[in-house]
Design a protein around this motif. Structure first.
Motif: not given
Length: 486
Positions: A300-318
């Motif tokens: 999740v933190e790695c995805f956040r650092g990419l600064r890409l627009p992404i769906l909310p469900k992929w911003r969670k670890p589950e």
């Protein structure tokens, strides 16, 4: 086993009654095989109509659906996506370079200079000898170096010369030409970098000078929107050869501009290496003893650092935790039991490919990023293999003929063959056969047969393409990688 009653629990384990689950499919399978003389085609012998209605399969892992690929960016927001602190980059913030600006700054060609170029190009098209062609180019460069700033006028000439050097098997001479232009005629080179740097990377790959490749990717990093097709071709070449480090470096340098550029279409695939790199770190961490839940938080933190627009469900670890656990889970035999629609078949194959990814990493010793790319190519292969509205009569319906057709269909664009992807896919199929045998999904004899087919197809394509497409020469050896036979 006795005949199953219509109201009994289905044998697939879904918990539903047999009549509401696999009965219709089992009845189709039980029908006598249609004699070949009555079959309309090989397709009829291998595939049957899918069963209408909602599917019955509930696999143990939810893959990323096609509809999930587009993020929910609010209209007019230009990339600020969500209320949870997840901030995506904006196109207006990027430092974008374009060769169009350079070309616009050039003075307009005079009629006299335009005529000189026309004479040069007309003569060029009439020359069929590679040495005469090179002498013609050298003579023009010596006599009119001032016209080399109009570099895009020379694209066809340079392409023809490169093709002739390849046909004559004089790759060292072609490399010398590229390096000469790069060193002494920067304006000409820059306006044709997409072709020249692509071919230089290919020449380095052919000769095994992998550590020099990164030096010829700098223009693609600076001008990624000029010729995305060549950039993707380089990525396919690098991944096919397991040169994942320069591939990742290139993707990391261009993914935001290519994803957010409003003038580009269908460039979302550039995100795949950078997002998969987040998973690679997590998978290695779990293998090293980290808790899967902690690794998922890291994704999740790695995805956040990419600064890409992404769906909310992929911003969670589950969902990331589920995928990490799935990739690292125990192997099992794979089949299409319970699949009644084409979508379910492709979904089942997709779930299998995450296990195949681990096999490629552990048994064929490919990096996670390369393994993921090989799985994506196999997914494309299955998409081309399974006809619309139909499902296989057997779990893995590959023949020599339909394998070749599916590879060609999934690697041929409107204008050309995607050569690195073609050979990468064939190498992936060779390893898939090992995986299916080692998981007990197909008999060893069938696995060997598939490997024989793909080897023959690779050899056939290599002979067809080696003189017309330089990148084919990087695949003279087949297979590129072998799996441990344990």
């Amino acid at each position: 086993m006795g005949k199953l009653g219509r109201n009994a629990a289905c044998h697939c384990g879904s918990g539903k009654k047999y009549k509401k689950c696999c009965l219709r499919m089992d009845e189709e399978k039980a029908k006598p095989a249609t004699p070949l003389k009555k079959a309309a085609s090989e397709e009829d012998a291998l595939f049957m109509a899918e069963v209408s209605g909602k599917g019955t399969v509930e696999d143990d892992f939810e893959t990323l659906d096609e509809g999930d690929a587009e993020a929910d960016i609010p209209e007019g927001d230009d990339g600020d996506s969500g209320q949870d602190g997840w901030i995506a980059a904006k196109w207006s913030e990027l430092d974008v370079h374009s060769l169009r600006d350079i070309r616009k700054s050039l003075p307009e060609l005079s009629e006299e200079d335009d005529s000189v170029l026309d004479v040069f190009l007309s003569a060029f098209h009439k020359i069929n000898d590679v040495d005469a062609l090179r002498a013609h180019l050298d003579g023009f460069i010596a006599s009119r170096p001032d016209l080399l700033v109009y570099g895009n006028e020379f694209f066809e000439s340079l392409h023809a010369l490169g093709t002739m050097y390849n046909e004559a098997d004089r790759l060292e001479d072609y490399e010398s030409l590229i390096l000469l232009l790069r060193r002494d005629f920067k304006e000409l080179y820059l306006q044709n970098f997409n072709m020249l740097d692509r071919d230089m990377v290919t020449l380095l790959a052919i000769t095994g000078r992998y550590d020099e490749i990164n030096g010829f990717l700098e223009n693609f990093r600076k001008y990624p929107s000029e010729e995305p097709g060549d950039l993707f071709s380089i990525l396919d070449l690098l991944f096919a050869l397991n040169l994942w480090r320069p591939a990742l470096d290139l993707a990391q340098g261009v993914y935001l501009e290519m994803t957010l550029n409003p003038g580009l279409m269908n460039c979302e695939d550039i995100q795949v290496p950078v997002t998969m790199n987040c998973y690679a770190s997590a998978l290695d961490a779990v293998r090293g003893g980290a808790r899967p839940e902690t690794a998922a938080e890291g994704v999740v933190e790695c995805f956040r650092g990419l600064r890409l627009p992404i769906l909310p469900k992929w911003r969670k670890p589950e969902p990331h935790l589920a995928r990490i656990q799935h990739i690292l889970s125990t192997d099992r035999p794979w089949n299409l039991e319970g699949c009644t629609t084409r979508l379910e078949v492709l979904r089942r194959y997709g779930v299998m490919l995450d296990h195949f990814m681990r096999f490629l990493h552990d048994k064929a010793h490919l990096h996670w990023l390369t393994a993921n790319q090989y799985c994506l190519w196999i997914d494309d292969f299955f998409q081309a293999l399974i006809p619309k509205g139909r499902i296989p009569r057997r779990d893995f319906p590959l023949t020599r003929e339909n394998t070749k057709k599916a590879v060609m269909k999934s690697t041929t664009s409107v204008s050309s063959r995607k050569v690195p992807k073609c050979f990468g896919m064939l190498n992936a199929l060779h390893l898939l056969a090992d995986f299916l045998v080692q998981t007990g999904s197909v008999p060893p004899e069938y696995g060997s047969e598939v490997q024989e087919w793909v080897g023959d197809i690779s050899s056939e394509f290599f002979q067809q393409l080696k003189n017309t497409d330089l990148t084919a020469r990087a695949f003279s050896r087949f297979p590129l990688f072998r799996a441990d036979q344990t």
